[in-house]
Design a protein around this motif. Structure first.
Motif, short mmCIF file in Angstrom:
data_model
loop_
_atom_site.label_atom_id
_atom_site.label_comp_id
_atom_site.label_asym_id
_atom_site.label_seq_id
_atom_site.Cartn_x
_atom_site.Cartn_y
_atom_site.Cartn_z
N TYR A 211 0.80 -1.21 0.00
CA TYR A 211 -0.17 0.26 -0.09
C TYR A 211 0.71 1.41 0.14
N PRO A 212 0.60 2.18 -0.96
CA PRO A 212 -0.72 2.47 -1.78
C PRO A 212 -0.34 2.00 -3.06
N LYS A 213 0.95 1.39 -3.42
CA LYS A 213 1.16 1.19 -4.89
C LYS A 213 0.34 0.27 -5.62
N ALA A 214 -0.06 -0.93 -4.83
CA ALA A 214 -1.04 -1.82 -5.56
C ALA A 214 -2.33 -1.25 -5.69
N LEU A 215 -2.72 -0.44 -4.79
CA LEU A 215 -4.32 0.16 -4.94
C LEU A 215 -4.10 1.09 -6.25
N GLU A 216 -2.93 2.00 -6.53
CA GLU A 216 -2.89 2.82 -7.64
C GLU A 216 -2.76 2.39 -8.65
N CYS A 270 -9.41 -0.24 -0.30
CA CYS A 270 -9.31 -1.52 -0.74
C CYS A 270 -10.26 -2.54 -0.95
N LEU A 271 -11.23 -2.51 0.25
CA LEU A 271 -12.12 -3.26 0.07
C LEU A 271 -13.39 -2.90 -0.83
N ALA A 272 -13.30 -1.60 -1.32
CA ALA A 272 -14.18 -1.34 -2.42
C ALA A 272 -13.73 -2.06 -3.76
#
Length: 302
Positions: A211-216, A270-272
């Protein structure tokens, strides 16, 4: 013409790129040119690269992303085979000398790869690959059909590819800026020849916090699914399904970690994405809603 062109794409890698380059020049295989693409770095990357003088060729460009940087490096090179090394990874000294003969001996081989060990940013070992890691059903040389069963987790620092195969693939797809370009390239490359494995751990790959790279990177994951589905149709259904499952695991893992750190708002992001991948799952929505109640946040669970 050198036998191998090694391409290093770097963006703000002043703290790591020297280590990567030293591992290239420590190779026991020496018929190798080195092209470094400085992709719009704003730190001291240029100063670090200048220490190598004419031992490397430096291409400087505005920031265009990882795919475009690697492609620019390949265009500026001339080797029969092309290798890649990320600026925060390292090669063991035998990486090229063990890979090149495999391509020399088998004209039908499009790409050869090795195993890797995973290290943290401090250089400490945190994991390693084995024969069954990252390959469909533990297969070393997968068919195209086997490649389309689930994502095949071999990163560019691990492989050497024939230049003509790279060019026939059109290089790395430049709509991918930071993610998924390697997965898409591997699928394309398998259309032009077999893959072969050197089952030795010859790459040290640095891993960083998710986090946060994976979400980005999630928008590029959506693009990846779109392009794979367009290119391979129904034959890629299993691949897409497994790719989505893997993303769900990553998002849930990040959410749990963020909850433990007392960051429910970030966990909800993340859960979104889990709900995006599992829109019909009541459990996904319950996990999301629980983050609003601090006393129950630890129930996000696996």
């Amino acid at each position: 013409m050198p036998k191998v062109s090694t391409i290093v794409a770097v963006y703000n890698g002043a703290a790591t790129v020297d280590r990567a380059l030293r591992s290239i020049f420590a190779q026991t295989f020496t018929d190798n040119e080195v092209v470094v693409v400085n992709d719009g770095s704003t730190d001291d990357t240029a100063s670090v690269l200048s220490r190598y003088g004419d031992r490397i060729r430096v291409i400087t460009q505005r920031n265009r992303g990882l795919s475009a940087a690697r492609n620019a490096g390949v265009r500026a090179s001339s080797g029969e085979y092309v290798a890649f090394l990320d600026d925060d990874d390292e090669w063991m000294p035998e990486k090229l000398v063990r890979s090149v003969p495999v391509l020399d001996a088998d004209p039908g081989c499009a790409l050869v790869y090795t195993f890797a060990v995973k290290i943290d940013p401090q250089g400490e070992l945190i994991g390693s690959q084995s024969l069954t890691d990252g390959r469909p059903d533990g297969i070393e040389s997968p068919t195209m059909q086997e490649m389309l069963t689930r994502p095949w987790n071999v990163v560019p620092s691990q492989f050497v590819v024939r230049r003509d195969v790279f060019e026939r693939c059109g290089g790395f797809h430049e709509r991918f800026i930071t993610s998924c370009e390697d997965l898409y390239f591997l699928l394309n490359a398998r259309e032009y020849g077999a893959f072969r494995c050197v089952p030795e751990q010859l790459v040290r790959k640095e891993t960083r916090p998710l986090y946060p790279k994976a979400l980005e990177r999630e928008p590029e994951c959506d693009l990846f699914v779109e392009l794979v589905s367009e290119r391979y149709g129904a034959s890629a259904a299993g691949f897409v399904r497994e790719f989505r499952r893997e993303r769900v695991k990553v998002m849930r893992h990040m959410a749990r970690t963020l909850i433990e750190e007392g960051r429910p708002r970030d966990a909800r992001k993340c859960l979104a994405r889990v709900m995006h991948y599992e829109p019909l799952s009541p459990k996904a929505y319950r996990r999301y809603l629980k983050t609003f109640f601090s006393s129950r946040a630890n129930e996000v669970g696996p």
